[in-house]
Design a protein around this motif. Structure first.
Motif, short mmCIF file in Angstrom:
data_model
loop_
_atom_site.label_atom_id
_atom_site.label_comp_id
_atom_site.label_asym_id
_atom_site.label_seq_id
_atom_site.Cartn_x
_atom_site.Cartn_y
_atom_site.Cartn_z
N ASP A 237 15.31 15.51 36.44
CA ASP A 237 16.27 15.42 37.54
C ASP A 237 15.45 15.24 38.81
N GLU A 238 15.38 14.02 39.30
CA GLU A 238 14.49 13.72 40.42
C GLU A 238 14.89 14.46 41.69
N ALA A 239 16.17 14.78 41.83
CA ALA A 239 16.63 15.46 43.05
C ALA A 239 16.08 16.87 43.16
N THR A 240 15.88 17.54 42.02
CA THR A 240 15.43 18.94 42.05
C THR A 240 14.05 19.14 41.46
N GLY A 241 13.54 18.16 40.74
CA GLY A 241 12.25 18.32 40.08
C GLY A 241 12.32 19.09 38.78
N VAL A 242 13.52 19.33 38.27
CA VAL A 242 13.67 20.03 36.99
C VAL A 242 13.34 19.06 35.86
N ASN A 243 12.38 19.45 35.04
CA ASN A 243 11.94 18.66 33.90
C ASN A 243 12.32 19.38 32.60
N VAL A 244 13.17 18.76 31.81
CA VAL A 244 13.58 19.34 30.53
C VAL A 244 12.80 18.66 29.42
N GLU A 245 12.07 19.45 28.63
CA GLU A 245 11.29 18.93 27.52
C GLU A 245 11.96 19.29 26.20
N LEU A 246 12.08 18.31 25.33
CA LEU A 246 12.70 18.49 24.02
C LEU A 246 11.60 18.49 22.98
N ASP A 247 11.31 19.64 22.42
CA ASP A 247 10.13 19.82 21.57
C ASP A 247 10.46 19.70 20.09
N GLY A 248 10.23 18.54 19.53
CA GLY A 248 10.38 18.36 18.09
C GLY A 248 9.15 18.86 17.36
N LEU A 249 9.27 19.04 16.04
CA LEU A 249 8.17 19.58 15.24
C LEU A 249 6.99 18.63 15.15
N ALA A 250 7.25 17.33 15.29
CA ALA A 250 6.18 16.35 15.06
C ALA A 250 5.01 16.52 16.03
N HIS A 251 5.28 16.93 17.27
CA HIS A 251 4.22 16.96 18.27
C HIS A 251 4.10 18.31 18.99
N HIS A 252 4.79 19.33 18.53
CA HIS A 252 4.77 20.60 19.28
C HIS A 252 4.68 21.82 18.37
N SER A 253 4.13 21.67 17.18
CA SER A 253 4.16 22.78 16.22
C SER A 253 2.82 23.50 16.06
N SER A 254 1.71 22.84 16.33
CA SER A 254 0.41 23.47 16.10
C SER A 254 -0.02 24.29 17.31
N ARG A 255 -1.02 25.14 17.10
CA ARG A 255 -1.55 25.95 18.21
C ARG A 255 -2.14 25.05 19.28
N GLN A 256 -2.81 24.01 18.88
CA GLN A 256 -3.39 23.07 19.84
C GLN A 256 -2.30 22.39 20.66
N ASP A 257 -1.19 22.02 20.01
CA ASP A 257 -0.06 21.41 20.73
C ASP A 257 0.49 22.37 21.77
N ARG A 258 0.68 23.62 21.36
CA ARG A 258 1.25 24.61 22.30
C ARG A 258 0.31 24.86 23.48
N GLU A 259 -1.00 24.88 23.22
CA GLU A 259 -1.97 25.07 24.31
C GLU A 259 -1.89 23.90 25.30
N TRP A 260 -1.80 22.70 24.76
CA TRP A 260 -1.68 21.52 25.64
C TRP A 260 -0.39 21.58 26.44
N ASP A 261 0.72 22.00 25.81
CA ASP A 261 1.99 22.10 26.53
C ASP A 261 1.90 23.08 27.69
N MET A 262 1.25 24.24 27.46
CA MET A 262 1.13 25.24 28.52
C MET A 262 0.28 24.73 29.68
N ARG A 263 -0.82 24.06 29.37
CA ARG A 263 -1.66 23.50 30.43
C ARG A 263 -0.90 22.44 31.22
N ARG A 264 -0.18 21.62 30.50
CA ARG A 264 0.60 20.55 31.14
C ARG A 264 1.67 21.13 32.04
N ASP A 265 2.38 22.15 31.55
CA ASP A 265 3.45 22.76 32.34
C ASP A 265 2.90 23.42 33.61
N ALA A 266 1.73 24.07 33.49
CA ALA A 266 1.13 24.71 34.66
C ALA A 266 0.75 23.67 35.71
#
Length: 305
Positions: A237-266
């Motif tokens: 939502d460009e007006a507010t900067g709210v970013n909704v991420e939809l996490d499927g199993l294909a790219h967000h299930s491993s520990r490495q994936d979760r670590e990357w997601d946290m770094r990205r979100d920060a």
């Protein structure tokens, strides 16, 4: 194997028809029959011969079918999708396309499709991996009625994701197929791809969760520069900067994936974005609850602005 037969096969890239082989005086029908019995060559189709080592080539049987057809033909439908490198489930048929008035022989396992105005040369046909093949968009549209479930949508989704084609090109091809079985469902998919959806989960979210006037301002698959690289935001939502991420199993299930997601979100938070993540399981099981939560989040941030 007799040297003359080996030479004939090599001249045809490992494939030859009986008619073509017997044009050489040193090769006769008895010699071909002996070579088959001895296992020196294979006969995947009537009157068509193939070197056994070519079976390592995923398109070997298709090449044999093209030689057998002996006409102005090209790989089409599911066979074309395989050559284009798109996901296709197992299929017992080899699909070939020719013109409506052309006489091309069929055979067990070979299905010949005929189309008015089709010419086995550009722009209708391209060569890929040494195989004449129908255009990517035509192969996707033609194959639509032959597939089921997620396999039905996978070729179009992957082709657009990999920038092999565009929704606009698929729309142009659909205009040439007004009587396609299940056409409206493919039109719906292409519309969603045009909107920015790039996975089955995003398609579900677009249709079942992020629908209606309240979500009209959302953008899908938005590129953002982050720490010297470009990342893609699923929904923004460009007006507010709210970013909704939809996490499927294909790219967000491993520990490495979760670590990357946290770094990205920060890193995104440091730029002023608010990241909200939903698992694929929750999105599918609780679409109404997710919808309500996202609406509240957007409302809160809009009031702050």
């Amino acid at each position: 194997m007799r040297p003359a037969l080996r030479d004939v096969l090599n001249a045809g890239d490992g494939v030859v028809t009986r008619t073509a082989a017997e044009c050489h005086e040193a090769v006769d029908r008895n010699g071909l029959a002996y070579a088959v019995r001895a296992g020196h060559v294979l006969r995947p189709l009537p009157r068509t011969f193939l070197l056994p080592e070519l079976l390592e080539d995923p398109h070997a049987v298709l090449r044999a079918a093209l030689a057998y057809a002996d006409g102005p033909v090209a790989a089409s439908h599911l066979s074309a999708l395989r050559v284009w490198g798109l996901p296709v489930p197992g299929d017992v048929w080899t699909h070939l396309m020719t013109g409506e008035t052309r006489h091309v022989r069929g055979a067990p396992g070979v299905l010949v499709h005929r189309r008015a105005g089709f010419v086995a040369e550009p722009p209708d046909v391209l060569e890929r991996e040494g195989v004449p093949v129908t255009r990517l968009e035509a192969a996707i549209v033609d194959s639509w009625p032959l597939l089921d479930g997620e396999a039905k949508r996978a070729p179009a989704i992957m082709a657009v994701n990999n920038r092999m084609t565009t929704p606009a090109r698929l729309t142009e091809e659909l205009a040439r197929a007004p009587r396609l079985a299940g056409r409206r469902h493919l039109v719906h998919l292409v519309d969603r791809l045009e909107a920015g959806c790039r996975s089955p989960l995003e398609l579900w979210g677009y249709d079942r969760v992020f629908r209606g006037r309240a979500f009209a301002g959302l953008k899908w698959q938005v590129p953002v520069r982050l720490d010297g690289r470009t990342v893609i935001l699923d929904v923004l939502d460009e007006a507010t900067g709210v970013n909704v991420e939809l996490d499927g199993l294909a790219h967000h299930s491993s520990r490495q994936d979760r670590e990357w997601d946290m770094r990205r979100d920060a890193a995104l938070s440091a730029l002023g974005y608010t990241v909200v993540r939903y698992s694929g399981a929750r999105l599918l099981r609780e679409p109404d609850a997710v919808r309500a939560e996202v609406l509240r989040t957007l409302s809160t941030h809009r009031l702050r602005r």
